[in-house]
Write a protein that holds these residues in place. Structure first.
Motif, PDB file in Angstrom:
ATOM      1  N   SER A  24       0.824  -1.206   0.000  1.00  0.00           N
ATOM      2  CA  SER A  24       0.000   0.000   0.000  1.00  0.00           C
ATOM      3  C   SER A  24       0.860   1.258   0.000  1.00  0.00           C
ATOM      4  CB  SER A  24      -0.925  -0.003   1.220  1.00  0.00           C
ATOM      5  OG  SER A  24      -1.605   1.228   1.340  1.00  0.00           O
ATOM      6  N   ARG A  44       2.439   1.867  -3.332  1.00  0.00           N
ATOM      7  CA  ARG A  44       1.490   2.409  -4.308  1.00  0.00           C
ATOM      8  C   ARG A  44       1.355   3.912  -4.152  1.00  0.00           C
ATOM      9  NH1 ARG A  44      -1.338  -2.452  -3.472  1.00  0.00           N
ATOM     10  NH2 ARG A  44      -2.585  -1.567  -1.792  1.00  0.00           N
ATOM     11  N   VAL A  45       1.332   4.379  -2.910  1.00  0.00           N
ATOM     12  CA  VAL A  45       1.216   5.822  -2.674  1.00  0.00           C
ATOM     13  C   VAL A  45       2.445   6.545  -3.214  1.00  0.00           C
ATOM     14  CG1 VAL A  45       1.014   7.601  -0.902  1.00  0.00           C
ATOM     15  CG2 VAL A  45      -0.257   5.470  -0.661  1.00  0.00           C
ATOM     16  N   GLU A 104      -1.154   9.007  -4.945  1.00  0.00           N
ATOM     17  CA  GLU A 104      -2.565   9.006  -4.593  1.00  0.00           C
ATOM     18  C   GLU A 104      -2.793   8.267  -3.271  1.00  0.00           C
ATOM     19  OE1 GLU A 104      -4.605   7.262  -7.855  1.00  0.00           O
ATOM     20  OE2 GLU A 104      -4.159   8.898  -9.254  1.00  0.00           O
ATOM     21  N   ARG A 105      -3.858   8.664  -2.571  1.00  0.00           N
ATOM     22  CA  ARG A 105      -4.212   8.034  -1.298  1.00  0.00           C
ATOM     23  C   ARG A 105      -4.604   6.578  -1.514  1.00  0.00           C
ATOM     24  NH1 ARG A 105      -8.623  10.795   2.608  1.00  0.00           N
ATOM     25  NH2 ARG A 105      -7.069  12.435   2.317  1.00  0.00           N
ATOM     26  N   ASP A 106      -4.294   5.727  -0.531  1.00  0.00           N
ATOM     27  CA  ASP A 106      -4.648   4.311  -0.598  1.00  0.00           C
ATOM     28  C   ASP A 106      -5.291   3.902   0.726  1.00  0.00           C
ATOM     29  OD1 ASP A 106      -4.238   1.777  -2.331  1.00  0.00           O
ATOM     30  OD2 ASP A 106      -3.609   1.136  -0.341  1.00  0.00           O
ATOM     31  N   ASN A 148      -9.119  -6.398  -4.799  1.00  0.00           N
ATOM     32  CA  ASN A 148      -8.488  -5.147  -5.218  1.00  0.00           C
ATOM     33  C   ASN A 148      -7.137  -5.407  -5.875  1.00  0.00           C
ATOM     34  OD1 ASN A 148     -10.537  -3.470  -4.380  1.00  0.00           O
ATOM     35  ND2 ASN A 148      -9.690  -3.155  -2.340  1.00  0.00           N
ATOM     36  N   ARG A 151      -5.979  -4.479  -9.660  1.00  0.00           N
ATOM     37  CA  ARG A 151      -4.782  -3.698  -9.978  1.00  0.00           C
ATOM     38  C   ARG A 151      -3.915  -4.432 -11.001  1.00  0.00           C
ATOM     39  NH1 ARG A 151      -4.673  -3.108  -4.203  1.00  0.00           N
ATOM     40  NH2 ARG A 151      -5.429  -1.045  -3.595  1.00  0.00           N
TER      41      ARG A 151
END
Length: 409
Positions: free
Chosen positions: A73, A76-77, A82-84, A164, A168
């Motif tokens: 997570s 990814r940020v 972007e917010r996760d 999720n 992705r």
């Protein structure tokens, strides 16, 4: 009260809930009082240390995945800016007073970026809400109903997280295929012979944002002439890439037999009427005659080409603009206009990803482009293309595709 009068460090410490700041390398930069209290750690045990040295996975739990999920997570940020929001996690915590003793804990984490002036992620805000007591709540003396609820909540959260992750991965595969498709369909510079041309294509950032931007270069019949066009298909992913390929191929064929760019767009417009997904697509095409020193052009709803004259004067070719393709039930002849140039001028075609920014008037982006081209006009097309992209695209990448074609005349 202005910003200077606010003690943001004190505000951070008083924030309700557990909040920590991490560097992109996942080292604790700070943690508020509630985070330290609930984690049962001192500031010295946390700040300046690597996240997973402070909170490793429970070695006694073969199925422990909290550390892996949290690391994914946070990465990814960092990658997307972007917010996760994570699904419910079980992440056991070692008792600092009894090494080797692990407490079963449940968390609901949210990770958000702090973006620096250069557009890159400089810090990660890691907010967690502990829900252990809620998950372990028992309903009735036997606790059977509570245990069923606990198991059900945890199972559903894990299923959501796995779903999720599959989504992705599917989006990443689609993006990879779409980019390969676009690269295969976009023409090489060899199609315009000895002319000095630079082309660039920059995909949008983010797994879902592969769009249908395209360009075309074609030798024209009769004389020392070439056709140069750029276009933009509405939509994302494989569907947009497929429509892009159809329109580019159709315009390329039409340009070889049309008497001018207006007629080429007339043909393309009729073809777009029967192509699903071509609605509201935009395109501009130019016919360059190197013997006559003329550029004839026509636009279907696309940003205007830029002609940078050898003396630095910048001219937007906007005298033959019409609505996008398939905008009318019955297509009518497209307008076209002609302008002249002298040797050493530069023609630039582009898509809106180069100039458009959210909450900004498009004229601002056009002015920024004109200024960059004028300042770098003496550079060769390859170098000029790199300079323009460097100055105009956001440091973290644009949220829309960008196609750019530069022709030295």
């Amino acid at each position: 009260m202005n910003d200077a009068a606010i003690d943001y460090a004190a505000v951070f410490q008083c924030l309700p809930g557990m909040v920590a700041l991490l560097t992109p390398d996942l080292v604790y930069a700070d943690a508020n009082e509630e985070f330290l209290r609930n984690a049962r750690r001192t500031r010295e045990q946390v700040v300046g240390r690597y996240l997973f040295d402070v909170f490793p996975d429970n070695p006694n739990d073969d199925g422990a995945s909290g550390m892996r999920n949290l690391a994914a997570s946070l990465q990814r940020v960092v990658d997307t800016g972007e917010r996760d929001t994570m699904a419910l996690q079980r992440y056991d915590v070692e008792d600092p007073e009894q090494p080797g003793e692990w407490e079963e804990r449940y968390w609901s984490p949210v990770n958000a970026p702090v973006i620096g002036p250069d557009g890159k992620v400089v810090l990660l805000v890691h907010r967690v809400e502990e829900v252990t007591e809620l998950i372990k709540a028992r309903g009735g003396p036997s606790g059977s109903r509570g245990r069923v609820l606990e198991a059900e909540l945890y199972t559903r959260a894990r299923e959501l997280q796995e779903l999720n992750e599959r989504l992705r991965q599917a989006h990443a595969r689609e993006r990879e295929v779409a980019l390969a498709l676009q690269e295969a369909m976009l023409p090489a510079r060899r199609q315009v012979g000895h002319h000095d041309v630079a082309v660039r294509y920059r995909p949008a950032v983010g797994a879902l944002n592969v769009c249908g931007d395209w360009y075309d270069l074609v030798d024209l019949v009769g004389g020392n002439r070439i056709g140069v066009a750029v276009g933009d298909v509405v939509g994302h992913g494989l569907a947009a890439a497929g429509v892009m390929g159809q329109l580019r191929s159709a315009l390329s064929a039409a340009s070889r037999v049309a008497v001018g760019p207006g007629e080429a767009l007339n043909v393309l417009g009729r073809y777009a009427n029967v192509v699903d997904g071509a609605e509201s697509a935009t395109v501009v095409t130019t016919f360059i005659d190197f013997d006559e020193y003329t550029i004839t052009y026509s636009s279907a709803g696309h940003p205007p080409p830029v002609l940078v004259h050898a003396d630095g004067r910048v001219e937007f070719l906007d005298r033959a603009t019409d609505p996008p393709l398939d905008a009318r039930p019955e297509p009518i002849p497209r307008p076209e206009a002609c302008t002249t140039y002298s040797e050493g001028a530069t023609l630039v075609l582009y898509t809106d990803g180069l100039i458009e920014r959210r909450h900004e008037d498009i004229d601002t982006g056009l002015a920024r482009l004109a200024d960059s081209l004028a300042r770098h006009r003496a550079e060769a097309p390859e170098r000029l293309a790199d300079s323009v992209l460097l100055e105009l695209l956001p440091p973290g990448g644009a949220t829309d595709d960008t196609a750019l074609v530069i022709v030295r005349l």
